[in-house]
Design a protein around this motif. Structure first.
Motif, PDB file in Angstrom:
ATOM      1  N   PHE A  22      15.567  22.826  28.154  1.00  0.00           N
ATOM      2  CA  PHE A  22      16.401  22.922  29.363  1.00  0.00           C
ATOM      3  C   PHE A  22      17.839  22.521  29.028  1.00  0.00           C
ATOM      4  N   PHE A  23      17.967  21.377  28.396  1.00  0.00           N
ATOM      5  CA  PHE A  23      19.308  20.878  28.072  1.00  0.00           C
ATOM      6  C   PHE A  23      20.024  21.793  27.074  1.00  0.00           C
TER       7      PHE A  23
ATOM      8  N   ILE B  24      21.386  24.813  28.798  1.00  0.00           N
ATOM      9  CA  ILE B  24      22.612  24.528  29.562  1.00  0.00           C
ATOM     10  C   ILE B  24      23.817  24.628  28.625  1.00  0.00           C
TER      11      ILE B  24
ATOM     12  N   PHE C 235      28.246  15.016  29.195  1.00  0.00           N
ATOM     13  CA  PHE C 235      27.025  14.215  29.075  1.00  0.00           C
ATOM     14  C   PHE C 235      27.210  13.064  28.092  1.00  0.00           C
TER      15      PHE C 235
ATOM     16  N   PHE D 193      25.066  11.274  26.538  1.00  0.00           N
ATOM     17  CA  PHE D 193      24.209  11.295  25.350  1.00  0.00           C
ATOM     18  C   PHE D 193      24.625  12.347  24.323  1.00  0.00           C
TER      19      PHE D 193
ATOM     20  N   LEU E 212      18.173  11.651  28.295  1.00  0.00           N
ATOM     21  CA  LEU E 212      18.156  13.115  28.465  1.00  0.00           C
ATOM     22  C   LEU E 212      16.825  13.549  29.092  1.00  0.00           C
TER      23      LEU E 212
ATOM     24  N   HIS F  89      16.452  12.353  32.816  1.00  0.00           N
ATOM     25  CA  HIS F  89      17.277  13.116  33.754  1.00  0.00           C
ATOM     26  C   HIS F  89      16.755  14.540  33.923  1.00  0.00           C
ATOM     27  N   ALA F  90      16.350  15.146  32.828  1.00  0.00           N
ATOM     28  CA  ALA F  90      15.832  16.516  32.907  1.00  0.00           C
ATOM     29  C   ALA F  90      14.575  16.560  33.781  1.00  0.00           C
TER      30      ALA F  90
ATOM     31  N   VAL G  56      15.371  16.448  37.405  1.00  0.00           N
ATOM     32  CA  VAL G  56      15.834  17.721  37.974  1.00  0.00           C
ATOM     33  C   VAL G  56      14.622  18.608  38.321  1.00  0.00           C
TER      34      VAL G  56
ATOM     35  N   HIS H  36      27.826  13.016  39.583  1.00  0.00           N
ATOM     36  CA  HIS H  36      28.288  14.348  39.170  1.00  0.00           C
ATOM     37  C   HIS H  36      29.799  14.499  39.290  1.00  0.00           C
TER      38      HIS H  36
ATOM     39  N   VAL I  73      23.136  25.540  35.465  1.00  0.00           N
ATOM     40  CA  VAL I  73      21.901  24.747  35.439  1.00  0.00           C
ATOM     41  C   VAL I  73      20.740  25.542  36.048  1.00  0.00           C
TER      42      VAL I  73
HETATM   43  C1  ISQ Z   1      21.473  16.300  34.403  1.00  0.00           C
HETATM   44  N1  ISQ Z   1      21.806  17.077  35.400  1.00  0.00           N
HETATM   45  C2  ISQ Z   1      21.402  18.326  35.386  1.00  0.00           C
HETATM   46  C3  ISQ Z   1      20.633  18.847  34.393  1.00  0.00           C
HETATM   47  C4  ISQ Z   1      20.273  18.041  33.332  1.00  0.00           C
HETATM   48  C5  ISQ Z   1      19.491  18.513  32.257  1.00  0.00           C
HETATM   49  C6  ISQ Z   1      19.152  17.702  31.216  1.00  0.00           C
HETATM   50  C7  ISQ Z   1      19.574  16.391  31.219  1.00  0.00           C
HETATM   51  C8  ISQ Z   1      20.334  15.917  32.265  1.00  0.00           C
HETATM   52  C9  ISQ Z   1      20.696  16.735  33.337  1.00  0.00           C
END
Ligand code: ISQ
Ligand code: HEM
Length: 152
Positions: free
Chosen positions: A29-30, A33, A44, A46, A60, A63-64, A67, A98, A111
């Motif tokens: 996912f990350f 993005i 981010f 991290f 990471l 947070h993922a 979501v 945010h 996202v």
């Molecule tokens: C934070 N906000 C939206 C999407 C994310 C995806 C991965 C890690 C943190 C995130």
């Protein structure tokens, strides 16, 4: 617009599949993005000090997962009440995190795309357009609540 019971079930079923491998799907996912919007890298914490996506970063991952979970909960609320309701304190927190990190409304589309592609890859052959639109609708309404909070 609310969700039907079928749509709620589709979201819940795919979330169960995602849960089977949180480390992999969070990372995917990350990574998606950043693939779609490389400029998001510096937002981010991290990632700020490294060139590569950290393979096993607890923040990471957490947070993922949040979501995915919040989108899934939004789908349930959309079926039950026809709207997404987030407790005021957590909405305020999300809005400020945010804003502080430089997120702007167009980033939400990035996202969304990454989220849908992650689910599509995770469930493979089981994917269909109904699943995409159920997650998409739940995400859009969750995102609308956060964007609205960011405007205040
Ligand atoms: C934070 N906000 C939206 C999407 C994310 C995806 C991965 C890690 C943190 C995130
Ligand atoms: C942080 C959820 C959209 C970028 C977070 C956190 C959550 C979250 C739960 C952790 C908050 C905390 O620290 O307590 C969501 C949800 C979204 C969304 C549910 C959409 C519905 C976005 C978008 C972007 C983004 C569109 C921009 C690409 C960030 C950044 C952080 C963050 C930069 C801070 C990460 C850090 O360095 O700690 N988000 N987010 N988010 N999010 Fe999102």
């Amino acid at each position: 617009m609310g969700l039907s019971e079928e749509q709620e079930i589709l979201v819940k079923e795919s979330w169960e599949v995602l849960k089977l491998d949180i480390p992999h799907h969070s990372l995917r996912f990350f990574t998606l993005i950043l693939e779609i919007a490389p400029a998001a890298k510096n937002m981010f914490s991290f990632l700020r000090d490294s060139d590569e996506v950290p393979q096993n970063n607890p923040k990471l991952k957490a947070h993922a997962v949040k979501v995915f979970k919040m989108t899934c909960e939004s789908a349930i609320q959309l079926r039950e009440k026809g709207e997404v309701v987030i407790p005021d304190s957590s909405l305020k927190h999300l809005g400020s995190v945010h804003l502080k990190n430089g997120v702007i409304p167009p980033h939400f589309e990035v996202v969304k795309e990454a989220l849908l592609r992650t689910i599509k890859e995770a469930i493979g052959d089981k994917w269909n357009d109904e699943i995409g639109s159920a997650w998409g609708e739940a995400y859009d309404q969750l995102a609308a609540a956060i964007k609205n909070e960011m405007k205040q």
